[in-house]
Structures are given as C-alpha cells and as structure tokens.
Design a protein around this motif. Structure first.
Motif, short mmCIF file in Angstrom:
data_model
loop_
_atom_site.label_atom_id
_atom_site.label_comp_id
_atom_site.label_asym_id
_atom_site.label_seq_id
_atom_site.Cartn_x
_atom_site.Cartn_y
_atom_site.Cartn_z
N GLY A 11 0.83 -1.21 0.00
CA GLY A 11 0.00 0.00 0.00
C GLY A 11 0.87 1.25 0.00
O GLY A 11 0.63 2.19 -0.77
N ASP A 12 1.88 1.25 0.86
CA ASP A 12 2.83 2.37 0.91
C ASP A 12 3.49 2.57 -0.44
O ASP A 12 3.58 3.68 -0.96
CB ASP A 12 3.93 2.11 1.95
CG ASP A 12 3.39 2.09 3.37
OD1 ASP A 12 2.23 2.51 3.55
OD2 ASP A 12 4.10 1.62 4.27
N ARG A 13 3.92 1.46 -0.99
CA ARG A 13 4.64 1.50 -2.26
C ARG A 13 3.79 2.16 -3.34
O ARG A 13 4.24 3.03 -4.07
CB ARG A 13 4.98 0.06 -2.67
CG ARG A 13 5.86 -0.04 -3.89
CD ARG A 13 5.60 -1.34 -4.62
NE ARG A 13 4.95 -1.05 -5.89
CZ ARG A 13 3.90 -1.68 -6.36
NH1 ARG A 13 3.32 -2.65 -5.67
NH2 ARG A 13 3.38 -1.34 -7.51
N ARG A 14 2.52 1.76 -3.38
CA ARG A 14 1.67 2.31 -4.44
C ARG A 14 1.39 3.78 -4.22
O ARG A 14 1.27 4.55 -5.17
CB ARG A 14 0.39 1.50 -4.52
CG ARG A 14 0.69 0.12 -5.09
CD ARG A 14 -0.53 -0.54 -5.62
NE ARG A 14 -1.45 -0.89 -4.53
CZ ARG A 14 -2.71 -1.25 -4.74
NH1 ARG A 14 -3.20 -1.25 -5.96
NH2 ARG A 14 -3.48 -1.58 -3.73
N LYS A 15 1.29 4.17 -2.95
CA LYS A 15 1.05 5.57 -2.64
C LYS A 15 2.25 6.42 -3.06
O LYS A 15 2.10 7.45 -3.72
CB LYS A 15 0.80 5.71 -1.12
CG LYS A 15 0.33 7.07 -0.69
CD LYS A 15 -0.19 7.04 0.75
CE LYS A 15 -0.02 8.40 1.39
NZ LYS A 15 1.16 8.49 2.27
N THR B 231 11.44 1.05 -0.09
CA THR B 231 10.18 0.36 0.15
C THR B 231 10.09 -0.90 -0.70
O THR B 231 9.71 -1.96 -0.22
CB THR B 231 8.98 1.27 -0.21
OG1 THR B 231 9.15 2.52 0.46
CG2 THR B 231 7.67 0.65 0.22
N GLU B 232 10.48 -0.77 -1.96
CA GLU B 232 10.44 -1.93 -2.84
C GLU B 232 11.39 -3.02 -2.37
O GLU B 232 11.08 -4.22 -2.43
CB GLU B 232 10.79 -1.52 -4.28
CG GLU B 232 9.58 -0.95 -4.99
CD GLU B 232 9.90 -0.40 -6.37
OE1 GLU B 232 11.10 -0.27 -6.70
OE2 GLU B 232 8.95 -0.10 -7.11
N LEU C 209 11.70 11.16 -2.94
CA LEU C 209 10.67 10.13 -3.13
C LEU C 209 11.23 8.87 -3.79
O LEU C 209 10.88 7.76 -3.41
CB LEU C 209 9.54 10.68 -4.00
CG LEU C 209 8.36 11.32 -3.30
CD1 LEU C 209 7.32 11.74 -4.31
CD2 LEU C 209 7.74 10.36 -2.28
N GLU C 210 12.09 9.08 -4.74
CA GLU C 210 12.69 7.95 -5.43
C GLU C 210 13.44 7.05 -4.45
O GLU C 210 13.34 5.83 -4.52
CB GLU C 210 13.67 8.43 -6.51
CG GLU C 210 13.10 8.32 -7.90
CD GLU C 210 13.98 9.01 -8.93
OE1 GLU C 210 15.22 8.85 -8.85
OE2 GLU C 210 13.44 9.73 -9.80
N ALA C 211 14.17 7.69 -3.57
CA ALA C 211 14.93 6.93 -2.58
C ALA C 211 13.98 6.15 -1.66
O ALA C 211 14.21 4.98 -1.36
CB ALA C 211 15.82 7.86 -1.76
N LEU D 241 5.15 10.09 -6.81
CA LEU D 241 6.31 10.29 -7.67
C LEU D 241 5.88 10.49 -9.12
O LEU D 241 6.41 11.37 -9.82
CB LEU D 241 7.24 9.08 -7.56
CG LEU D 241 8.52 9.14 -8.38
CD1 LEU D 241 9.40 10.29 -7.93
CD2 LEU D 241 9.29 7.83 -8.27
N ASP D 242 4.92 9.71 -9.56
CA ASP D 242 4.40 9.84 -10.93
C ASP D 242 3.87 11.24 -11.19
O ASP D 242 4.14 11.85 -12.22
CB ASP D 242 3.29 8.82 -11.18
CG ASP D 242 3.83 7.41 -11.40
OD1 ASP D 242 5.06 7.27 -11.39
OD2 ASP D 242 3.02 6.48 -11.55
#
Length: 423
Positions: free
Chosen positions: A37-41, A96-97, A89-91, A46-47
């Motif tokens: 969920g965090d990852r998708r948020k 997270t991934e 955010l990328e970091a 970022l997108d």
RNA sequence: GGAGAGAUGGCAGAGCGGUUGAUUGCACCUGUCUUGAAAACAGGCUUGGGUAAAACCAACGGGGGUUCGAAUCCCUCUCUCUCCGCCA
C-alpha cells in the motif's frame, strides 16, 4: 515467489493454504499488504511529480527556442525545486520496494488444494505401489559391501581424490553408470523430450530464478573466484533457458531433458543415511523439465508421473509413489510426487525421483511467460522431475538383483551395458 | 593474460542533448482485394507500474553523475565481439 496481486486479492486464502505447509504466514502477509500500500502511494506521488517536471521541461525547451530567456530561467528554478523532492521520493520508493521484495521471497509456494496436511514424511499419502519385494538369499549384503566385493565402486579412493561423498566408479560399475544415463536419455527423447546438454556452472541470476538463491545458498558449491555455482540439479540450467522470455503459446508445452552431474554440499547430513550411495556430494541424474500452460500443468504432471513410473517398471524395481504432505514438500513446490524403490538389503525405501509442479512460483521469479493470440503475456507453469537419479537406483539394483553367483542386470538395460551379470 | 570495439523492441538496424517509447526493414496480427492463396495496399505490433477504462509514470545492459531536459555527455560495473598470446 507468489504474485503480489494474488496476495493482495486473496489474503486469507494465502494464509490458510500456507498453513497446510505448516507455515504461519499471517504476519508476513499483513506486512506485505501494508508495505505494498505504501509502495503504491509513493509511486503515485512520484508519478505526479515526474509528470509535472516533464511538462515544465517541455515548456523550458519551447521558451528557449522562441528566445524568451528570462521566462525560461524562471521555470528552470521551479523545476530544480521539483527535482529535489522527486529525488527524495525515489529513494523512499527504492527502499520500500527492497523491503517488500525481501519479505516476498520468504513466502513458500502455496500447496495445491490436493496436498494432504501433515508434518513429517510419515504423513505422505501412498498413491500407488508396484512390484514384489525380492526375497534375498541368506548371505545377501548391502550395496556398499557388494561394490567392494565386485570392485565396481571405490568410496575410499573418492575420499583420497576429493573427500567423502565422491565415489569412483570402476569397470562394470562405470559402464553401468553410462548405461543408465543412455537408457534414461533414450527413453526421454522417445517420449518427446528434447535433449539438452547444459553448463553445470550457473550464475547468480539462474540460481535465483529456480529458487536456490538466496535462501539455499549453503547447499550449493560456490566458485568464488568467478561467482558461479555448481548446479545441484539440471533443473537450474534447463529451466533458466527460458528466463526472461515470452514463449509463443503454440510452443507449449516445452519439453526438455538433460543429463548432468549434480553437486550438493549436504551440510548437516550424517549417520547411516549417508552410507554408500545413499547420499552423495556428486551424483549423476537425468532430469525432465516442462513448461506448460497454466490450464494444463496438472495434466502434464500426471504425464510426467506416468513416465517415471514406466522407467522403474522397465528396470523391474519395486517402487511406490507418494504424494507429499504439506510439511514434507519443498519451498517452491505446489504438488510433489516422490518415487521410492525398495532396497532389499537395507530393508528400506529410497527416494529415487521427485516430480513437482511449481505452478508459477518459479516463473514469477524468472519471468517465464507465454502469450496467447493477441493477449497479454502471462506467467507459465514450470514442472520438473528426476528421470532418474542414478545412485539409489544403482543401490537397489545391486541389492535386489544379487545372487550367489553375481548381480543380474535387468533385461531392458542389457543392450546398454553389454553384459548380463556383474561377476 | 594484452589491445581494441560494442550492448537499443522477436530479429536486423537508425538515432550522437529538446513532442524519440524510440526512424526503417524483416517477422507477426487484422482488414481491403481474391473462389482461395500469393502479391499489392491500409492499419496494428516492447514491457512493467497505474486505472473501471483512460490519463499518467518508468525502462534504450546494471548502477551513479551532469542538465530545466539524456537512448544521446561523463564516471563505474557487468557482459559480448574482434585481434594477439595460451590451450582441450
């Protein structure tokens, strides 16, 4: 590796079914869903940021072209600010991934619904058995005595050359090895498997693809100088042939077989189980591998099971087939049949083959996919089985066929050995 | 081991800082035409994330950097190829 989407949408099923493997997944699955969920948020944020930056960059370009330097410079500053937050955010996304993947690879494959519950080999389900347990004469001996008596396998010499678990086959013993390998390969190709001769050293990506790495690292011999691993089974190279490929659906099922020596460190093994040929560090094996359409993989599994049974029948060995219970199955398998032959002198059943359907557990790791006409690529199912592993076949063959005058070679093998008796 | 070249979609192969996720050819799919096929013509054709579907985002061997903007420039790693050496 289970598919993330599947876990997300079938949380309870994942937990219940893994319980059959005696694996308590509740906590891990909860974590995975939270982190995902965090990852998708984060990805969404970022997108949006990137989208804005892309638009800005285009505008700057246009302004430069039309000579409006001042306005361009103003937008440049704005863009620089965006960049800083997108970098952060990328970091976060990357960590997270990473965290997500670390947990994801800890989950074993779901056992098929056909898998019986159970904790130990005693809970495996007997499916089938065939052949008579031979009655041996009074002076019958276990194979490690026979091999010395007939001078066909020298375990001591292997210790001298390498170490325990690396036997040296001699004379008719060596010929018997070669005969069995050819017998198995000829049968496999006759059954439609394409023979593959593959490397027996593989890289890390291959080890990961079939599930040996990272968790079972200690079971493989590692060549550190070149960071390569000696294969524990031909399954690794033969399955990884299709890593990162999209197979045309009309090419399914892919049927390959191959002979390779196999290398296993067997750390922690000891005692009478490792006596003689029962457990070795290096042994020979012919493996069969199929890549199948998900709708067909259980038919394919039965086909492979029948194929292996046919080999044992031809060799006239008493055998039985077990459907492994949840507790005895491997990490990656969804359904496994073990084949055991009865070793008359040791008076026990020895595992000589293991035939498994991995469904999409391996293919998800190694991205083995197929495409139906005009469809999206989807994960294929992978299956494999030993057909067969030599040492325990040799052990039972020697023990069960011993007579007072020598060891009889089964009829089907005689054209390959060129002799009918070991004397 | 020494020297050099290169890594882009299924394959081949452009691109050398600004609507390039990417020209083009082959292969493949759909349609028109045909009794059918071939040819010709028109269209389609990377993957992943995301969405009800879109939008949108990411990826040109991996990682890092420069820049408002990178397939394109710089660093680094890995791999491949060619030549020389060694060699089953």
């Amino acid at each position: 590796m289970l598919q993330l989407n599947f876990i997300r949408e079938n949380k309870d099923e994942v937990i219940t079914r893994l319980a059959v493997k005696n694996f308590d997944a509740k906590e891990l699955v909860g974590k995975i869903i939270t982190i995902d969920g965090d990852r998708r948020k984060i990805q969404g944020e970022l997108d949006a940021l990137n989208s804005e930056a892309n638009t800005l960059a285009k505008q700057v370009g246009d302004l430069f072209k039309s000579g409006k330097q001042a306005e361009a410079n103003e937008l440049k500053n704005k863009s620089a600010a965006l960049k800083e937050s997108s970098k952060k955010l990328e970091a976060t996304l990357a960590s997270t991934e990473e965290e997500l993947n670390k947990i994801l690879v800890l989950l074993p494959n779901l056992p098929s619904i056909k898998v019986p519950k159970g904790k130990t080999p005693a809970d495996n389900e007997m499916m089938f058995s065939e052949g008579e347990v031979p009655k041996l004469y009074a002076g019958a001996q276990p194979h490690w005595e026979l091999t010395t008596q007939y001078d066909i396998i020298d375990f001591e010499l292997g210790v001298k050359l390498t170490g325990a678990g690396f036997p040296v086959y001699k004379g008719k013993g060596a010929k018997l090895q070669r005969a069995l390998i050819n017998f198995f390969l000829d049968n496999a190709t006759a059954a439609g498997f394409t023979e593959i001769e593959s490397p027996i050293l593989v890289n890390e990506a291959s080890g990961f693809g079939t599930g040996q790495l990272p968790d079972k690292e200690g079971q493989m011999y590692h060549v550190t100088g070149d960071n390569l691993y000696l294969i524990p089974t031909a399954e690794v190279p033969i399955t990884n042939i299709y890593r990162d490929t999209i197979i045309k659906s009309e090419d399914l099922p892919v049927k390959n077989c191959g002979y390779t020596p196999c290398f296993r460190r067997e750390a922690g093994s000891y005692g009478k189980d490792v006596r003689g040929l029962n457990r070795l560090h290096q042994f020979d094996k012919v493996e069969i591998v199929q890549i199948a359409h998900p709708d067909k993989s259980y038919e394919v599994l039965e086909e492979m099971r029948n194929y292996v049974a046919g080999l044992l029948k031809k060799l006239e060995l008493p055998y039985r087939i077990l459907k492994l219970c949840g507790g005895d199955m491997s990490f990656a398998s969804a359904l496994t049949y073990d084949f055991e032959t009865y070793s008359a002198a040791q008076q026990k059943w020895l595992e000589v083959s293991s035939v498994s359907n991995f469904e999409n557990f391996q293919s998800n790791r190694s991205k083995i996919r197929f495409r139906e006409a005009n469809g999206k690529p989807q994960l294929a199912h992978t299956l494999n089985g030993s057909a067969l592993a030599l040492p325990r076949i040799v052990a039972t063959l020697l023990e069960n066929n011993q007579t007072e005058t020598g060891i009889k070679i089964p009829k089907a093998l005689v054209p390959y050995t060129g002799f009918e008796m070991i004397t």
